[in-house]
Write a protein that holds these residues in place. Structure first.
Motif, PDB file in Angstrom:
ATOM      1  N   THR A   1       1.233  -1.027   0.469  1.00 45.35           N
ATOM      2  CA  THR A   1       0.063   0.436  -0.131  1.00 45.35           C
ATOM      3  C   THR A   1       1.063   0.883  -0.058  1.00 45.35           C
ATOM      4  N   VAL A   2       0.845   1.950  -1.051  1.00 43.59           N
ATOM      5  CA  VAL A   2       1.180   3.648  -0.999  1.00 43.59           C
ATOM      6  C   VAL A   2       0.793   4.873  -1.133  1.00 43.59           C
ATOM      7  N   SER A   3       1.076   5.254  -0.062  1.00 36.24           N
ATOM      8  CA  SER A   3       0.016   6.416   0.040  1.00 36.24           C
ATOM      9  C   SER A   3       1.118   7.505   0.041  1.00 36.24           C
ATOM     10  N   ALA A   4       0.109   9.384  -0.049  1.00 40.26           N
ATOM     11  CA  ALA A   4       1.300  10.209   0.465  1.00 40.26           C
ATOM     12  C   ALA A   4       0.516  11.141   0.909  1.00 40.26           C
ATOM     13  N   VAL A   5       1.135  10.987   2.546  1.00 38.02           N
ATOM     14  CA  VAL A   5       0.390  11.919   3.467  1.00 38.02           C
ATOM     15  C   VAL A   5       0.906  13.217   3.864  1.00 38.02           C
ATOM     16  N   CYS A   6       0.396  14.166   3.484  1.00 34.55           N
ATOM     17  CA  CYS A   6       0.392  15.799   3.335  1.00 34.55           C
ATOM     18  C   CYS A   6       0.245  16.812   4.894  1.00 34.55           C
ATOM     19  N   ASP A   7       1.739  17.566   5.063  1.00 35.92           N
ATOM     20  CA  ASP A   7       1.397  18.159   5.583  1.00 35.92           C
ATOM     21  C   ASP A   7      -0.250  18.551   6.114  1.00 35.92           C
ATOM     22  N   ASN A   8      -1.599  18.878   5.934  1.00 30.80           N
ATOM     23  CA  ASN A   8      -2.354  19.648   6.383  1.00 30.80           C
ATOM     24  C   ASN A   8      -3.013  18.260   7.023  1.00 30.80           C
ATOM     25  N   GLY A   9      -2.453  16.939   6.817  1.00 33.18           N
ATOM     26  CA  GLY A   9      -3.177  15.812   7.319  1.00 33.18           C
ATOM     27  C   GLY A   9      -3.956  14.786   6.863  1.00 33.18           C
ATOM     28  N   ASN A  10      -3.610  15.117   5.672  1.00 30.51           N
ATOM     29  CA  ASN A  10      -5.254  14.965   4.695  1.00 30.51           C
ATOM     30  C   ASN A  10      -4.201  13.404   3.964  1.00 30.51           C
ATOM     31  N   THR A  11      -4.285  12.295   3.849  1.00 32.31           N
ATOM     32  CA  THR A  11      -3.898  11.141   2.994  1.00 32.31           C
ATOM     33  C   THR A  11      -4.460  11.461   1.627  1.00 32.31           C
TER      34      THR A  11
ATOM     35  N   TYR B   1      -5.039  12.491 -10.750  1.00 36.46           N
ATOM     36  CA  TYR B   1      -5.471  12.462  -9.583  1.00 36.46           C
ATOM     37  C   TYR B   1      -6.160  13.612  -9.169  1.00 36.46           C
ATOM     38  N   GLN B   2      -5.900  14.493  -9.271  1.00 35.59           N
ATOM     39  CA  GLN B   2      -6.619  16.044  -8.749  1.00 35.59           C
ATOM     40  C   GLN B   2      -8.080  16.557  -9.932  1.00 35.59           C
ATOM     41  N   THR B   3      -8.125  15.876 -10.964  1.00 39.32           N
ATOM     42  CA  THR B   3      -9.201  15.942 -12.103  1.00 39.32           C
ATOM     43  C   THR B   3     -10.448  14.854 -11.583  1.00 39.32           C
ATOM     44  N   ASN B   4      -9.878  14.191 -10.659  1.00 44.97           N
ATOM     45  CA  ASN B   4     -10.738  13.308 -10.491  1.00 44.97           C
ATOM     46  C   ASN B   4     -11.231  12.998  -9.284  1.00 44.97           C
ATOM     47  N   ASN B   5     -10.826  14.414  -8.622  1.00 40.51           N
ATOM     48  CA  ASN B   5     -11.038  13.900  -7.089  1.00 40.51           C
ATOM     49  C   ASN B   5     -11.362  15.223  -6.790  1.00 40.51           C
ATOM     50  N   PRO B   6     -12.412  15.876  -7.040  1.00 40.47           N
ATOM     51  CA  PRO B   6     -12.170  17.568  -6.315  1.00 40.47           C
ATOM     52  C   PRO B   6     -12.315  18.196  -5.196  1.00 40.47           C
ATOM     53  N   ASN B   7     -13.614  16.370  -4.975  1.00 35.20           N
ATOM     54  CA  ASN B   7     -13.599  17.079  -2.598  1.00 35.20           C
ATOM     55  C   ASN B   7     -12.336  16.733  -2.566  1.00 35.20           C
ATOM     56  N   LYS B   8     -11.862  17.009  -2.560  1.00 37.23           N
ATOM     57  CA  LYS B   8      -9.944  16.027  -1.981  1.00 37.23           C
ATOM     58  C   LYS B   8      -8.454  16.227  -2.487  1.00 37.23           C
ATOM     59  N   PRO B   9      -8.749  18.006  -3.074  1.00 32.48           N
ATOM     60  CA  PRO B   9      -8.032  18.006  -4.304  1.00 32.48           C
ATOM     61  C   PRO B   9      -6.600  17.639  -3.278  1.00 32.48           C
ATOM     62  N   LEU B  10      -5.080  17.679  -4.224  1.00 26.72           N
ATOM     63  CA  LEU B  10      -3.801  17.901  -3.360  1.00 26.72           C
ATOM     64  C   LEU B  10      -3.530  19.300  -2.846  1.00 26.72           C
ATOM     65  N   ALA B  11      -3.125  19.088  -1.966  1.00 27.16           N
ATOM     66  CA  ALA B  11      -2.790  20.674  -1.517  1.00 27.16           C
ATOM     67  C   ALA B  11      -1.035  20.686  -2.077  1.00 27.16           C
ATOM     68  N   GLN B  12      -1.116  22.547  -1.972  1.00 28.73           N
ATOM     69  CA  GLN B  12       0.440  23.029  -2.642  1.00 28.73           C
ATOM     70  C   GLN B  12       1.231  22.790  -1.042  1.00 28.73           C
ATOM     71  N   ALA B  13       1.878  21.581  -0.678  1.00 25.11           N
ATOM     72  CA  ALA B  13       2.743  21.097   0.110  1.00 25.11           C
ATOM     73  C   ALA B  13       4.205  20.273   0.717  1.00 25.11           C
ATOM     74  N   THR B  14       4.390  19.793   1.386  1.00 28.71           N
ATOM     75  CA  THR B  14       5.484  19.710   1.359  1.00 28.71           C
ATOM     76  C   THR B  14       3.958  17.311   2.311  1.00 28.71           C
ATOM     77  N   TYR B  15       4.885  16.436   1.186  1.00 25.44           N
ATOM     78  CA  TYR B  15       4.330  15.275   1.215  1.00 25.44           C
ATOM     79  C   TYR B  15       5.002  14.133   2.290  1.00 25.44           C
ATOM     80  N   THR B  16       4.745  13.026   2.815  1.00 21.33           N
ATOM     81  CA  THR B  16       5.304  12.337   2.526  1.00 21.33           C
ATOM     82  C   THR B  16       4.882  11.008   2.508  1.00 21.33           C
ATOM     83  N   LEU B  17       6.123  10.402   1.579  1.00 21.20           N
ATOM     84  CA  LEU B  17       5.441   8.922   0.934  1.00 21.20           C
ATOM     85  C   LEU B  17       5.460   7.565   2.121  1.00 21.20           C
ATOM     86  N   ASN B  18       4.377   7.334   1.886  1.00 22.87           N
ATOM     87  CA  ASN B  18       3.935   6.062   3.303  1.00 22.87           C
ATOM     88  C   ASN B  18       3.473   4.591   2.845  1.00 22.87           C
ATOM     89  N   ILE B  19       4.929   3.857   2.770  1.00 17.32           N
ATOM     90  CA  ILE B  19       4.369   2.090   1.906  1.00 17.32           C
ATOM     91  C   ILE B  19       4.868   1.121   3.067  1.00 17.32           C
TER      92      ILE B  19
END
Length: 194
Positions: A62-72, A96-114
């Motif tokens: 499972t690969v996810s990106a955790v944003c500084d704002n708390g969203n995964t 991803y950005q176009t297909n998920n307008p309710n949870k857009p990617l933020a301009q921020a720093t992310y941590t990759l989790n695997i």
């Protein structure tokens, strides 16, 4: 008539007690500095890694990106679930950005989790993949070009600040400061000697 015995497909993996926990070594992007990725068409991001000391191949990762704002956010085309033998994943940020307008990617720093099929935060175990959260990266959205002739101005710039930061102004201020306190010291020294 008796049926012949079917061969058993059961296999057992022997893991020595001294085996190290498995890990991931991120190979792309380089970890020497924070990588910045553009959220724009035709700009997919590739994350790649090598597994080390993994004796038990996971069924999936499972690969996810955790944003500084708390969203995964799930990374990749399959909601973040990829085969356990995978050594890379490609993430189309713009799709991803176009297909998920309710949870857009933020301009921020992310941590990759695997992590493997044991789930996030699974305890360390020899031969099994340990969760990796070592890679940080940043996302940004490019801004359209605005020519100076159309009225663009720098909101962060200040005329007073640019003068105060000019090297000539700084050296003049330091020189005045040294002269003033040197003169003040001379006056005090001469007042004591009289």
């Amino acid at each position: 008539m008796a049926q012949p015995a079917q061969p058993s497909h059961f296999s057992q993996i022997f893991i020595p007690q001294t085996a190290a926990a498995g890990g991931l070594l991120i190979t792309q992007p380089p970890q020497s500095s924070t990588s910045f990725f553009k959220i724009a068409p035709s700009q997919p991001v590739t994350f790649a890694w090598n597994m080390t000391s993994v004796l038990v191949t996971p069924t999936h990762l499972t690969v996810s990106a955790v944003c500084d704002n708390g969203n995964t956010y799930p990374v990749g085309p399959t909601d973040g679930i990829i085969p356990g033998t995978a050594s890379s994943v490609v993430w189309d940020l713009y799709a991803y950005q176009t297909n998920n307008p309710n949870k857009p990617l933020a301009q921020a720093t992310y941590t990759l989790n695997i992590w493997d099929d044991r789930g996030p935060g699974a305890p360390r175990r020899g031969g099994y993949l340990q969760q990796n959260s070592a890679l940080q990266f940043a996302l940004y959205t490019p801004q359209p070009y605005t020519p100076l002739a159309s009225g663009w101005s720098c909101a962060a710039c200040s005329g007073a600040m640019s003068i105060a930061a000019h090297p000539a102004f700084i050296s003049l201020f330091v020189t005045f400061f040294i002269v003033f306190f040197s003169g003040f010291h001379l006056l005090r020294t001469s007042a004591r000697s009289t």
